[in-house]
Design a protein around this motif. Structure first.
Motif, mmCIF file in Angstrom:
data_model
loop_
_atom_site.group_PDB
_atom_site.id
_atom_site.type_symbol
_atom_site.label_atom_id
_atom_site.label_comp_id
_atom_site.label_asym_id
_atom_site.label_seq_id
_atom_site.Cartn_x
_atom_site.Cartn_y
_atom_site.Cartn_z
ATOM 1 N N ILE A 191 28.475 48.927 46.685
ATOM 2 C CA ILE A 191 29.365 48.432 45.639
ATOM 3 C C ILE A 191 29.470 46.916 45.594
ATOM 4 N N SER A 192 28.747 46.199 46.451
ATOM 5 C CA SER A 192 28.865 44.753 46.468
ATOM 6 C C SER A 192 27.478 44.116 46.459
ATOM 7 N N SER A 193 27.334 43.024 45.701
ATOM 8 C CA SER A 193 26.084 42.292 45.669
ATOM 9 C C SER A 193 26.076 41.141 46.670
ATOM 10 N N ASN A 194 27.191 40.898 47.343
ATOM 11 C CA ASN A 194 27.261 39.840 48.345
ATOM 12 C C ASN A 194 26.599 40.332 49.629
ATOM 13 N N PRO A 195 25.523 39.708 50.082
ATOM 14 C CA PRO A 195 24.828 40.202 51.277
ATOM 15 C C PRO A 195 25.652 40.070 52.556
ATOM 16 N N ASP B 220 28.918 41.009 52.659
ATOM 17 C CA ASP B 220 29.953 42.029 52.661
ATOM 18 C C ASP B 220 29.441 43.212 53.466
ATOM 19 N N LEU B 221 30.198 43.616 54.477
ATOM 20 C CA LEU B 221 29.830 44.786 55.271
ATOM 21 C C LEU B 221 30.451 46.013 54.621
ATOM 22 N N HIS B 222 29.602 46.892 54.136
ATOM 23 C CA HIS B 222 30.047 48.092 53.438
ATOM 24 C C HIS B 222 29.754 49.298 54.331
ATOM 25 N N CYS B 223 30.798 49.996 54.759
ATOM 26 C CA CYS B 223 30.649 51.154 55.643
ATOM 27 C C CYS B 223 31.114 52.416 54.926
ATOM 28 N N THR B 224 30.509 53.511 55.270
ATOM 29 C CA THR B 224 30.904 54.808 54.737
ATOM 30 C C THR B 224 30.966 55.817 55.870
ATOM 31 N N GLN C 39 32.889 60.765 52.501
ATOM 32 C CA GLN C 39 34.172 60.952 51.850
ATOM 33 C C GLN C 39 34.983 59.655 51.726
ATOM 34 N N ARG C 40 34.754 58.725 52.622
ATOM 35 C CA ARG C 40 35.525 57.480 52.602
ATOM 36 C C ARG C 40 34.601 56.278 52.751
ATOM 37 N N GLN C 41 35.052 55.160 52.211
ATOM 38 C CA GLN C 41 34.286 53.922 52.310
ATOM 39 C C GLN C 41 35.242 52.763 52.592
ATOM 40 N N LEU C 42 34.713 51.730 53.214
ATOM 41 C CA LEU C 42 35.482 50.507 53.409
ATOM 42 C C LEU C 42 34.533 49.314 53.339
ATOM 43 N N MET C 43 35.088 48.156 53.033
ATOM 44 C CA MET C 43 34.281 46.953 52.929
ATOM 45 C C MET C 43 35.052 45.791 53.533
ATOM 46 N N VAL C 44 34.417 45.084 54.441
ATOM 47 C CA VAL C 44 35.002 43.909 55.082
ATOM 48 C C VAL C 44 33.948 42.809 55.125
ATOM 49 N N MET C 45 34.350 41.618 55.491
ATOM 50 C CA MET C 45 33.397 40.527 55.632
ATOM 51 C C MET C 45 32.573 40.727 56.892
ATOM 52 N N ALA C 46 31.260 40.619 56.785
ATOM 53 C CA ALA C 46 30.392 40.783 57.947
ATOM 54 C C ALA C 46 30.635 39.663 58.947
ATOM 55 N N GLU D 217 26.624 48.392 64.589
ATOM 56 C CA GLU D 217 27.633 48.114 65.607
ATOM 57 C C GLU D 217 28.983 47.801 64.964
ATOM 58 N N GLN D 218 28.958 47.022 63.889
ATOM 59 C CA GLN D 218 30.205 46.648 63.237
ATOM 60 C C GLN D 218 30.876 47.853 62.585
ATOM 61 N N CYS D 219 30.099 48.711 61.939
ATOM 62 C CA CYS D 219 30.688 49.908 61.332
ATOM 63 C C CYS D 219 31.171 50.878 62.407
ATOM 64 N N TRP D 220 30.423 51.010 63.481
ATOM 65 C CA TRP D 220 30.822 51.905 64.565
ATOM 66 C C TRP D 220 32.134 51.474 65.199
#
Length: 209
Positions: A113-117, A119-123, A128-135, A85-88
């Protein structure tokens, strides 16, 4: 007279007094199912005033914010996960002049790319693209030693009692906060005749009673 006490304003000193304001109302739960988080906060107030004798009480003691689990009922198995839901939610945003479809990456994914559980990592679906934000608060997370939920970017534990920040765990008998004395291990052979004549089922089953 010489040495007499005085309460005049000139003899008073100015100090800062701190105290807590009232607790605000609980916020709405961050999730409708699956175990969200609600929070409540208060503010430290201060005032400068003159007193005959005294000193600053430095600051408020205690916590300014507290959290509580909410809506812990399981979500429907057919629905999207909270990370999905957060990535969508980024699908409606434009990047470099175009829209992308996003999906989550999980800690076990080799491209994560992150070991912090928390961190929300979306692709993007095409990779082709990736982003990372705080969950968001209430996102499920797990370290090797406990399960928990994300609170302000940190994976906080949920005890076996269902309480956030609780360190209570199950003992070897599956009892919350137990001392392991409520069960005993029994080993041996279990033999049961099969329904078909001439066949026999053997099993070695360790079990707890």
């Amino acid at each position: 007279e010489e040495g007499a006490a005085s309460n005049s304003l000139e003899d008073q000193q100015e100090v800062t007094t701190y105290w807590w304001g009232e607790w605000a109302k609980w916020t709405a739960c961050t999730r409708t199912c699956g175990g969200g988080v609600m929070s409540q906060e208060r503010h430290c107030l201060k005032q400068r005033k003159k007193v005959t004798a005294g000193k600053d009480n430095m600051t408020c003691t205690g916590t300014a914010k507290k959290y509580h689990l909410c809506n812990s009922v399981d979500c429907p198995a057919s629905g999207k996960s909270f990370r999905e839901e957060q990535c969508w939610s980024f699908n409606s945003q434009r990047y470099s002049g175009r829209n992308y479809l996003w999906k989550p990456l999980y800690p076990d994914d080799y491209v994560h790319i992150s070991s912090n559980p928390c961190d929300l990592h979306c692709t993007t679906t095409d990779g082709q693209r990736q982003l990372m934000v705080m969950a968001r608060d209430g996102t499920s997370c797990k370290y090797s030693s406990y399960r928990g939920v994300c609170v302000e970017g940190t994976c906080e534990p949920i005890g076996c009692d269902g309480v956030l920040f609780s360190s209570n765990t199950l003992d070897k008998c599956g009892v919350c906060q137990g001392d392991g004395s409520s069960c005993s291990k029994v080993t041996g052979n279990f033999r049961r005749g099969a329904t078909t004549l001439g066949e026999l089922l053997w099993a070695f089953i360790p079990y707890l009673i």
